[in-house]
Design a protein around this motif. Sequence first.
Motif, PDB file in Angstrom:
ATOM      1  N   PRO A  87      52.043 -27.590 -14.910  1.00  0.00           N
ATOM      2  CA  PRO A  87      50.756 -27.182 -15.483  1.00  0.00           C
ATOM      3  C   PRO A  87      50.474 -27.753 -16.868  1.00  0.00           C
ATOM      4  CG  PRO A  87      51.826 -25.307 -14.434  1.00  0.00           C
ATOM      5  CD  PRO A  87      52.825 -26.429 -14.427  1.00  0.00           C
ATOM      6  N   ASN A  88      51.509 -28.156 -17.598  1.00  0.00           N
ATOM      7  CA  ASN A  88      51.319 -28.731 -18.927  1.00  0.00           C
ATOM      8  C   ASN A  88      51.248 -30.257 -18.916  1.00  0.00           C
ATOM      9  OD1 ASN A  88      51.374 -26.213 -20.341  1.00  0.00           O
ATOM     10  ND2 ASN A  88      53.592 -26.156 -20.015  1.00  0.00           N
ATOM     11  N   GLY A  89      51.205 -30.851 -17.719  1.00  0.00           N
ATOM     12  CA  GLY A  89      51.060 -32.295 -17.623  1.00  0.00           C
ATOM     13  C   GLY A  89      52.352 -33.072 -17.673  1.00  0.00           C
ATOM     14  N   ALA A 240      58.268 -35.666 -20.537  1.00  0.00           N
ATOM     15  CA  ALA A 240      57.555 -36.899 -20.201  1.00  0.00           C
ATOM     16  C   ALA A 240      56.149 -36.626 -19.682  1.00  0.00           C
ATOM     17  CB  ALA A 240      58.351 -37.687 -19.159  1.00  0.00           C
ATOM     18  N   ILE A 241      55.172 -37.380 -20.204  1.00  0.00           N
ATOM     19  CA  ILE A 241      53.815 -37.377 -19.670  1.00  0.00           C
ATOM     20  C   ILE A 241      53.466 -38.810 -19.294  1.00  0.00           C
ATOM     21  CG2 ILE A 241      53.101 -35.327 -20.968  1.00  0.00           C
ATOM     22  CD1 ILE A 241      51.674 -37.165 -22.937  1.00  0.00           C
ATOM     23  N   GLY A 261      47.997 -30.164 -13.981  1.00  0.00           N
ATOM     24  CA  GLY A 261      48.312 -31.037 -15.106  1.00  0.00           C
ATOM     25  C   GLY A 261      47.177 -31.944 -15.515  1.00  0.00           C
ATOM     26  N   GLN A 262      46.030 -31.888 -14.792  1.00  0.00           N
ATOM     27  CA  GLN A 262      44.924 -32.802 -15.086  1.00  0.00           C
ATOM     28  C   GLN A 262      44.375 -32.620 -16.498  1.00  0.00           C
ATOM     29  OE1 GLN A 262      41.261 -31.977 -13.107  1.00  0.00           O
ATOM     30  NE2 GLN A 262      40.547 -34.089 -13.168  1.00  0.00           N
TER      31      GLN A 262
END
Length: 382
Positions: A87-89, A240-241, A261-262
């Motif tokens: 959820p945090n990307g 990591a993102i 994560g959007q």
Amino acid sequence: MMPTSPFLSLLGAVAAGGIDDGLVAHYGNPLVEQRRLEDGSAIVDLSTYGILSVAGPDRLSWLNSLASQKLDRLAPGESAETLFLDPNGHIEFDVRVLDDGATTWLVTEGAESPALHAWLDRMRFMLRVELADRSVDLAVIGTMAADASSVGAVVEGGVPLAWSDPWAQGVRGGWQYAIPDDHPAADWALSLAIVTRERLTQLAAEVADGRRTAAGILALEALRIAAWRPRLSTEGDEKAIPHEFDWLRTAVHLDKGCYRGQETVAKVHNLGHPPRRMVMLHLDGSDTVLPAHGDEVLAERTRPESEAGWRVCGSVTSSAIHHELGPIALAVIRRGVPADAPLEVRTAETGETVAAAQVVVVPPEAGATAGIPRLPRLGVRR
């Protein structure tokens, strides 16, 4: 449990360890193996990779709702890459996707496969999808040959199950942060063919009697690093993102609908900057010291004078000896490190430092593409 690879029994095979446990590191000459893999004359055993199948009429729309890439209109035989984010990307899974018209095939590294299977199983709800782990009866072979199906890929619905890496060109709906027009990905032509376990044994036999040539995982890693191609099991961590690795290039569609994560993906791309960035390093090879995963990267700081000196700014994620470039590495460093900053790597094993020349993959200014003007602070008069 994965069956033991028959390639490990070939003459000269040296077993790999760590995240590539169960594969062959090399067969005696990794540099020659690189050249043969690069020109398409060698195959590489990736039979520890996981293979999941998703059948049912809702499969593509279901995967599309979860994935960072647009998959709902994936045509039979078309290859795609997607990420599944938290959820945090943050990146949880990197998945290669191929559809044959009736079934969608998901290929991951072996260590990720059980967790991905369990997570997807929980997300099915009442949709018409059937999920299965096919890793025991099927296997993956890597090749850079023009026709990946020539290794004997399984054919389903008239479609050879051979995934072509989109990294070479990028994809529509993505975004490239890397600046150069001559991106080294142009030389990266990896395909992953799905074969039966029986065919895997036959391929090993063909290598044994000289009808085929095999390369080890070290050869593949060297070519991957030279192409700036990220690998989640090495470059990634819990923070990591996608933006940090230029992964928006192939694995993210910026115009698709909602997915987990959007919000982070859009916010960092349009308004902010990724906190870290991936670089490639040309390493000084005069002391024959090759840094390892996790070794510290240091940047020289000259101003202010009171804080001058070398400071830790990141870490090495992958390293290899390339047949043309020599010792190279991928590293993840802080975004604020200048593109022209002198760098060096401190090896944990010996404590030695190795000089490193930075090649910018993700530039410090990556992100903030919306160009929204900044408003003055409240109470400030002009």
